[in-house]
Design a protein around this motif. Structure first.
Motif, PDB file in Angstrom:
ATOM      1  N   GLN A 141       0.837  -1.200   0.000  1.00 44.03           N
ATOM      2  CA  GLN A 141       0.000   0.000   0.000  1.00 44.03           C
ATOM      3  C   GLN A 141       0.874   1.254   0.000  1.00 44.03           C
ATOM      4  N   PHE A 186      -4.548  -2.158  -6.446  1.00 39.00           N
ATOM      5  CA  PHE A 186      -5.241  -1.088  -5.736  1.00 39.00           C
ATOM      6  C   PHE A 186      -5.984  -0.193  -6.715  1.00 39.00           C
ATOM      7  N   ASN A 187      -7.088   0.364  -6.257  1.00 39.05           N
ATOM      8  CA  ASN A 187      -7.759   1.438  -6.974  1.00 39.05           C
ATOM      9  C   ASN A 187      -7.015   2.743  -6.706  1.00 39.05           C
ATOM     10  N   ASP A 247      -7.822   5.329  -5.220  1.00 30.63           N
ATOM     11  CA  ASP A 247      -8.031   5.832  -3.858  1.00 30.63           C
ATOM     12  C   ASP A 247      -7.410   4.916  -2.805  1.00 30.63           C
ATOM     13  N   THR A 267      -8.030   1.821  -2.147  1.00 28.59           N
ATOM     14  CA  THR A 267      -8.815   0.668  -1.713  1.00 28.59           C
ATOM     15  C   THR A 267      -8.341  -0.552  -2.495  1.00 28.59           C
ATOM     16  N   ILE A 268      -8.474  -1.719  -1.898  1.00 31.46           N
ATOM     17  CA  ILE A 268      -7.926  -2.934  -2.502  1.00 31.46           C
ATOM     18  C   ILE A 268      -8.885  -3.512  -3.531  1.00 31.46           C
ATOM     19  N   ASP A 269      -8.353  -3.773  -4.725  1.00 31.94           N
ATOM     20  CA  ASP A 269      -9.119  -4.451  -5.773  1.00 31.94           C
ATOM     21  C   ASP A 269      -8.816  -5.951  -5.749  1.00 31.94           C
TER      22      ASP A 269
END
Length: 224
Positions: free
Chosen positions: A99, A128-129, A131, A133-135
């Protein structure tokens, strides 16, 4: 105001920062092929504390990279962070290494794929997206010409795997941001502060780095 010491040692980059309310005010780092973390880490900690014009007693928390990454590097960073937390009686914050790496790519569209070298054609990766957030969750995977083929939007690759992965990841929507090679304690500052505000901390006594794969020691072969 909250001062947090951030420690990132999961890769070749030995990186330390002090942040005030989520903004880096001092940072020292060195990406050394020889992995000089054991020699540099405590020196860097002393230097960033001095640069920030505070004392260790002013620290509200310590944040450390939790992995995945180098077994030895993670052990060194976590041991130092735990020691300081014990001595100062302050909380420990664990930050996802991938991250941190992904957060260094400031993009508005597509997906961010941080990748760290796991030898040969294997990498530690997540998706990750923009923003953060986890894809797709973290995993160890072998990279080949079929990797990530299901994605049609733009994919931004960051990390230390560009040299070995560019030859097989050749689709037009694949973009390598080669200037973003290692996670940095500078990029940890906002993430660790967000966690601190949510009291998202870990148990100092029982926390262990996230190695993802078992550490293996092989004995040297014996000659007949």
């Amino acid at each position: 105001m909250s001062f947090i010491l951030n420690i990132e040692t999961a890769t070749k980059n030995c990186s330390v920062s002090v942040a005030k309310d989520g903004k880096t005010i001092a940072c020292n780092e060195l990406a050394d092929e020889g992995y000089s973390h054991a020699e540099k880490l405590h020196v860097f900690i002393e230097e960033v504390i001095a640069k920030a014009a505070i004392s260790v007693q002013n620290l509200a928390a310590i944040a450390v990279s939790q992995g995945p990454g180098s077994y030895t590097g993670l052990r060194i960073g976590v041991s130092a962070a735990k020691g300081l937390c014990y001595a100062l009686n302050i909380p420990l914050i664990a930050v996802d290494t991938l991250q941190t790496l992904a957060s260094q790519a400031e993009v508005a569209d597509g997906k961010i794929i941080p990748m760290l070298d796991a030898r040969r054609m294997e990498v530690y990766s997540a998706i990750f997206n923009p923003d953060l957030t986890i894809d797709r969750a973290i995993k160890a995977e072998i990279i080949d010409e079929n990797s990530f083929q299901e994605y049609t939007d733009k994919l931004y690759f960051v990390g230390d795997c560009a040299d070995k992965c560019k030859a097989v990841l050749t689709k037009e929507n694949f973009v390598f941001l080669e200037d973003i090679k290692y996670p940095s304690a500078d990029a940890m500052s906002k993430i660790s502060y967000d966690k601190y505000q949510k009291s998202d901390t870990v148990d100092v006594a029982y926390f262990e780095p996230y190695y993802l794969k078992d550490f293996m020691i092989t004995a040297p072969s014996k000659k007949e």
